[in-house]
Design a protein around this motif. Structure first.
Motif, PDB file in Angstrom:
ATOM      1  N   GLY A  85       0.813  -1.203   0.000  1.00  0.00           N
ATOM      2  CA  GLY A  85       0.000   0.000   0.000  1.00  0.00           C
ATOM      3  C   GLY A  85       0.847   1.254   0.000  1.00  0.00           C
ATOM      4  O   GLY A  85       1.758   1.417  -0.806  1.00  0.00           O
ATOM      5  N   GLN A  86       0.558   2.160   0.916  1.00  0.00           N
ATOM      6  CA  GLN A  86       1.265   3.436   0.972  1.00  0.00           C
ATOM      7  C   GLN A  86       2.731   3.263   1.377  1.00  0.00           C
ATOM      8  O   GLN A  86       3.536   4.163   1.192  1.00  0.00           O
ATOM      9  N   ASN A  87       3.096   2.075   1.894  1.00  0.00           N
ATOM     10  CA  ASN A  87       4.487   1.779   2.231  1.00  0.00           C
ATOM     11  C   ASN A  87       5.274   1.293   1.018  1.00  0.00           C
ATOM     12  O   ASN A  87       6.499   1.183   1.097  1.00  0.00           O
ATOM     13  N   LEU A  88       4.578   0.963  -0.064  1.00  0.00           N
ATOM     14  CA  LEU A  88       5.207   0.409  -1.265  1.00  0.00           C
ATOM     15  C   LEU A  88       6.065  -0.800  -0.889  1.00  0.00           C
ATOM     16  O   LEU A  88       5.534  -1.801  -0.435  1.00  0.00           O
ATOM     17  N   LEU A  89       7.390  -0.713  -1.029  1.00  0.00           N
ATOM     18  CA  LEU A  89       8.269  -1.818  -0.642  1.00  0.00           C
ATOM     19  C   LEU A  89       9.246  -1.402   0.445  1.00  0.00           C
ATOM     20  O   LEU A  89      10.187  -2.123   0.767  1.00  0.00           O
ATOM     21  N   GLY A  90       9.031  -0.215   1.026  1.00  0.00           N
ATOM     22  CA  GLY A  90       9.894   0.278   2.084  1.00  0.00           C
ATOM     23  C   GLY A  90       9.244   0.090   3.442  1.00  0.00           C
ATOM     24  O   GLY A  90       8.341  -0.729   3.618  1.00  0.00           O
ATOM     25  N   TYR A  91       9.682   0.892   4.405  1.00  0.00           N
ATOM     26  CA  TYR A  91       9.219   0.731   5.782  1.00  0.00           C
ATOM     27  C   TYR A  91       8.626   2.018   6.354  1.00  0.00           C
ATOM     28  O   TYR A  91       8.548   2.189   7.569  1.00  0.00           O
ATOM     29  N   ARG A  92       8.218   2.908   5.455  1.00  0.00           N
ATOM     30  CA  ARG A  92       7.519   4.120   5.891  1.00  0.00           C
ATOM     31  C   ARG A  92       6.466   4.453   4.855  1.00  0.00           C
ATOM     32  O   ARG A  92       6.414   3.844   3.779  1.00  0.00           O
TER      33      ARG A  92
END
Length: 610
Positions: A85-92
């Motif tokens: 979702g809004q995190n895509l593939l990162g952690y924020r």
């Protein structure tokens, strides 16, 4: 009505993420893609999840290049990715323009199906990614993370399914990342969804608890005809039920998949050989584990915890961490344990156990979580903990990304000439430190993937790990097996071993050294913590230390500066989470022994305050 079951095989993503820490390289995927492409899968899950991170961090591969190469190699099969979702593939959370840019680029480079979820099951965090997927003409699969807790139940999951359909998603996935579903719960959930929404239902359930195959059957009986499986060479345990078994089990029934079992077995033979190359990443914690019904820890999360505790010499404390995880989860309002909340909860649980004082050190991610920056928690959080973490700071109640300004222009400016394409900017956006290092290494031609087992070990029936070896002294050979390590006391740490089957205790003492240049890394009066870093050992109250091994992401102070007790001094990344390290006392910064990018250990004085 067509009741044929269609299969999504997760062999190119979740199967190896679950069993070998996402380490499979593109070079081991491409040779079998022509055979995978002939099977007739509904889709192949091949990108997203942890693959993007691992490509950059360990394999030194461009994840966008992997996607493009897989697209060319699989012309007849949908490629599916997992998107947070809004995190895509990162952690924020990322701003909306970054989300739209990422989805649009992934669609152009080869993704056909976007499985979109939010770790909090906050449906507001799915909307932008879903709309971007639809605008790109691709399949949007809205996803619900299944979990159990005092605040979760059938009614909430049904409402989520309604929201997903209203967004325009073409299917809804039930994502059971920890293997918590029971056959009865599966039947109830699928039946409720079938009576509520018109879009197809897709079931994703891990085998961790041993119930997944039965859950598949109950779901199919109730009308779920999209099922995730894994080629048998990478199935079972914390992965998924085997593809071949479901195909054979449904053969001759009205649910018959129509897939060719002999072709599937041929593919499995290939992957059985491939798996031998990655034995060093196999974990004892990826087998069937019924404890998941108590601690709810997904397999990938257990692997991370295992590696982190091993680095600390504290693997023997795994059961304490597993007991602490449900307590931290309850304090945070019972979030489902899936990336990134699994890392947020898991890392905090490790800190609580290893420091011996619950919440003495609180990670930056827990603070952001309690500020509402990940979305709305499923249940009420521990307000005492929130006060301890963020004081009287404001809590975000709206959609977190509404407070974020557009970022693409800023990111492009920061990465500068290292970016040759929009894909490169997005690499930097997902993981600024690791992404920049990757792009710099590419520019200099210095990218080197982590090493694999030597060729002579790949076909061996059993590869001896570094904890199991022979030692020859004075013509006599002894078999040594390390079975554990005790707590480190100053420079000494006990190791418990078997020598030719007999239990023994060995005391290992680190020898102190004096650097040839006292100005490098240590002061004249300080003794080094280890020969590796040559930093002083933490011996004084004003010595700033990291609670876990990690990497310095930011140094927030300068020599000579004044600081108050509790002010942030450093940001250290451990277990993919960033932790602000506070000042233990107020005073003046006397020395700084680290810089960005340095690896650090708990016994080292990283900054000295007087």
């Amino acid at each position: 009505m067509n009741s044929k079951v269609q299969i999504t095989d997760v062999i190119l993503r979740d199967a190896h993420q679950s069993l070998i820490a996402t380490r499979m390289r593109t070079e081991d995927m491409l040779p079998v893609c022509d055979k995978l492409d002939e099977i007739g899968y509904w889709s192949l899950e091949a990108w997203g999840g942890a693959t993007f991170d691992t490509c950059l961090r360990f394999l030194k591969e461009d994840p966008w290049d992997r996607l493009k190469r897989l697209r060319r190699a699989l012309p007849n099969t949908r490629i599916q990715m997992l998107l947070r979702g809004q995190n895509l593939l990162g952690y924020r959370h990322y701003s909306d323009d970054v989300v739209v840019a990422f989805v649009t680029r992934a669609a152009k480079d080869g993704v056909d199906v976007f499985r979109i979820f939010d770790a909090m099951n906050d449906m507001r965090n799915l909307r932008v990614a879903v709309q971007a997927t639809l605008d790109a003409g691709k399949h949007a699969e809205g996803t619900i993370c299944y979990t159990t807790s005092p605040v979760h139940g059938l009614a909430q999951f049904v409402e989520m399914a309604k929201e997903i359909e209203a967004m325009g998603c073409q299917s809804v996935a039930i994502k059971d990342m920890a293997g918590l579903l029971t056959p009865t719960a599966t039947a109830e959930l699928v039946e409720a969804f079938k009576n509520t929404v018109k879009i197809p239902i897709h079931l994703h359930v891990h085998s961790t608890s041993g119930l997944a195959a039965i859950c598949h059957w109950k779901a199919i009986e109730k009308g779920c005809y999209l099922i995730d499986t894994a080629i048998s060479a990478f199935s079972g345990g914390t992965s998924h039920p085997p593809t071949e078994s479901l195909v054979v089990g449904l053969r001759g029934t009205r649910y018959d998949t129509g897939l060719d079992i002999e072709r599937l077995e041929d593919i499995s033979r290939y992957f059985r050989e491939v798996r031998k190359k990655y034995r060093q990443f196999e974990s004892e914690f990826t087998d069937l584990d019924t404890r998941v019904h108590v601690n709810q820890v997904p397999g990938g999360m257990i692997s991370n915890l295992s590696n982190q505790l091993k680095e600390q010499g504290a693997l023997h404390r795994m059961n304490e961490v597993l007991a602490e995880i449900p307590l931290v989860r309850a304090d945070l309002g019972y979030p489902p344990l899936v990336t990134p909340t699994s890392q947020i909860v898991g890392t905090q649980a490790v800190l609580n156990v290893l420091t011996g004082n619950r919440y003495q050190s609180i990670t930056s991610e827990v603070k952001r979580y309690l500020e509402g920056r990940y979305g709305k928690p499923p249940g009420p959080v521990n307000e005492e903990l929130r006060g301890l973490a963020i004081g009287k700071g404001n809590v975000i109640t709206g959609r977190p990304a509404d407070d974020l300004k557009p970022e693409m222009g800023k990111l492009l400016s920061e990465v500068g000439d290292l970016a040759r394409s929009e894909e490169d900017v997005l690499v930097y956006a997902m993981f600024p430190e690791i992404g920049r290092a990757f792009l710099e290494g590419r520019e200099k031609g210095t990218l080197e993937p982590e090493s694999l087992l030597p060729p002579e070990a790949q076909n061996a029936p059993c590869y001896l790990a570094p904890t199991d070896f022979n030692v020859t002294m004075h013509g006599e050979t002894y078999h040594i097996k390390i079975r554990g390590a005790g707590h480190k006391n100053a420079d000494r740490r006990p190791f418990y071993v078997y020598v030719d089957g007999m239990p023994e205790e060995i005391m290992v003492e680190t020898l102190e050294i004096v650097p040839t240049d006292p100005g490098v890394g240590v002061t004249n009066s300080a003794k080094p913590a280890s020969t590796a870093s040559r930093r002083p050992k933490a011996t004084a109250q004003g010595h700033v230390t990291s609670a876990m091994p990690g990497t310095v992401v930011d140094v927030m102070v300068k020599i000579g500066g004044k600081i108050n007790a509790g002010d942030p001094v450093l940001v250290v990344e451990a277990m993919k989470m960033q932790n602000e390290v506070p000042a233990p006392i107020g005073g003046i910064i006397k020395d700084i022994h680290v810089k960005r990018g340095d690896s650090v250990n708990p016994d080292e004085a990283l900054v000295e305050i007087v």
